[in-house]
Design a protein around this motif. Structure first.
Motif, PDB file in Angstrom:
ATOM      1  N   ALA A 151      32.145  75.874  73.688  1.00 37.89           N
ATOM      2  CA  ALA A 151      33.384  76.660  74.020  1.00 37.89           C
ATOM      3  C   ALA A 151      32.804  77.772  74.611  1.00 37.89           C
ATOM      4  N   LEU A 164      34.209  81.630  75.339  1.00 39.86           N
ATOM      5  CA  LEU A 164      35.172  82.627  74.984  1.00 39.86           C
ATOM      6  C   LEU A 164      35.312  83.831  75.816  1.00 39.86           C
ATOM      7  N   VAL A 203      25.434  80.584  68.611  1.00 41.35           N
ATOM      8  CA  VAL A 203      26.276  81.406  69.504  1.00 41.35           C
ATOM      9  C   VAL A 203      25.324  82.115  70.485  1.00 41.35           C
ATOM     10  N   ILE A 240      33.217  72.470  66.575  1.00 40.53           N
ATOM     11  CA  ILE A 240      32.494  72.968  67.585  1.00 40.53           C
ATOM     12  C   ILE A 240      31.000  73.184  67.223  1.00 40.53           C
ATOM     13  N   VAL A 256      28.951  78.226  71.051  1.00 41.25           N
ATOM     14  CA  VAL A 256      29.823  79.095  71.591  1.00 41.25           C
ATOM     15  C   VAL A 256      29.113  80.096  72.651  1.00 41.25           C
ATOM     16  N   ALA A 267      37.145  82.160  66.972  1.00 37.27           N
ATOM     17  CA  ALA A 267      36.073  81.308  66.459  1.00 37.27           C
ATOM     18  C   ALA A 267      36.058  80.398  65.273  1.00 37.27           C
ATOM     19  N   ASN A 322      29.656  83.379  74.124  1.00 38.31           N
ATOM     20  CA  ASN A 322      30.588  84.426  73.766  1.00 38.31           C
ATOM     21  C   ASN A 322      30.663  85.535  74.642  1.00 38.31           C
ATOM     22  N   LEU A 368      37.449  77.351  66.059  1.00 35.88           N
ATOM     23  CA  LEU A 368      36.825  76.441  66.703  1.00 35.88           C
ATOM     24  C   LEU A 368      35.759  75.874  65.925  1.00 35.88           C
TER      25      LEU A 368
END
Ligand code: ATP
Length: 214
Positions: free
Chosen positions: A149, A151, A189, A170, A173, A162, A175, A165
């Motif tokens: 994802a 963000l 992340v 997920i 991420v 988060a 971010n 997710l």
């Protein structure tokens, strides 16, 4: 990347998409080989680093010959799973989110934004860059097969999204919010704060000016 390639250092792995993009361009121009110097100038990584990176996957360039473009490409395609498309969700269709949706990620890449979410009723039901915008309340219902994802919500919303997710399964991420989000250790992340990057560049220009001969 599969287990066989987990030995590649992370710094090398991060440069692979960069090499891949450039080699793909060379390949479409019909070039059969490339020297580490040419590569170095194009991707702005010094040639010693390139040689070391390439040695991890057994690509040893011959002196005066360079690297075989076809071989490298097939290696990168496998390593980066280019034959498989990773489905991505984008959360927050504001200025930045809209720009990402309109940007054609698939051109040189194997990722595709499949779905976008927003909380504002003005955006729901719209298609941006060919991607449907869904209500954030429906997030859990629409995450099937999506592992990554992006963000682009306001910082205040980042942690809550988060958490949802993560609960939806997920694994990565990207971010773009200034918020430092907390996730379990099995979720990766990558944090990109454009304002900080710009500030860092200005600081470096001021305090570490580059000399022509460097
Ligand atoms: P950007 O920071 O991308 O330039 P912006 O200034 O247009 O965005 P922001 O306030 O940062 O707007 O919000 C980005 C988007 O995130 C907006 O479209 C907003 O409706 C959406 N948004 C805000 N809160 C949430 C939330 N909790 N869930 C999903 N989307 C949200």
């Amino acid at each position: 990347m599969d287990a066989e390639h987990t030995k590649i250092p992370q710094a090398t792995a991060k440069r692979l998409p960069l090499y891949y993009r450039f080699l793909n361009n060379l390949h479409s121009q019909g070039k059969l080989r490339v020297s580490s110097r040419e590569l170095s100038e194009a991707v702005k990584v010094d040639s010693a680093t390139i040689r070391r990176d390439f040695s991890y996957f057994g690509a040893l360039g011959k002196k005066g010959y360079g690297y075989n473009v076809e071989y490298l490409l097939s290696f990168f395609r496998k390593t980066l799973d280019q034959d498989e498309t990773t489905k991505v969700a984008l959360i927050g269709v504001g200025n930045l989110g809209t720009a990402f949706l309109n940007y054609n990620f698939t051109k040189n890449n194997n990722t595709k934004i499949e779905v976008a979410f927003d909380a504002s009723s003005d955006r729901i039901g719209e298609e941006v860059g060919g991607v449907p915008v869904q209500h954030i309340d429906d997030l859990e219902k629409r995450m099937d097969g999506i592992g990554v994802a992006i963000l682009t919500v306001p910082a205040t919303a980042a942690q809550g999204i988060a958490d949802r997710l993560v609960a939806a399964g997920i694994s990565g991420v990207l971010n773009f919010t200034p918020a430092r989000i907390t996730v379990p250790s099995n979720v990766r992340v990558h944090h990109i704060d454009l304002a900080i990057e710009l500030q860092a560049l200005v600081y470096f220009l001021k305090h570490y000016p580059l000399n022509e001969e460097d």
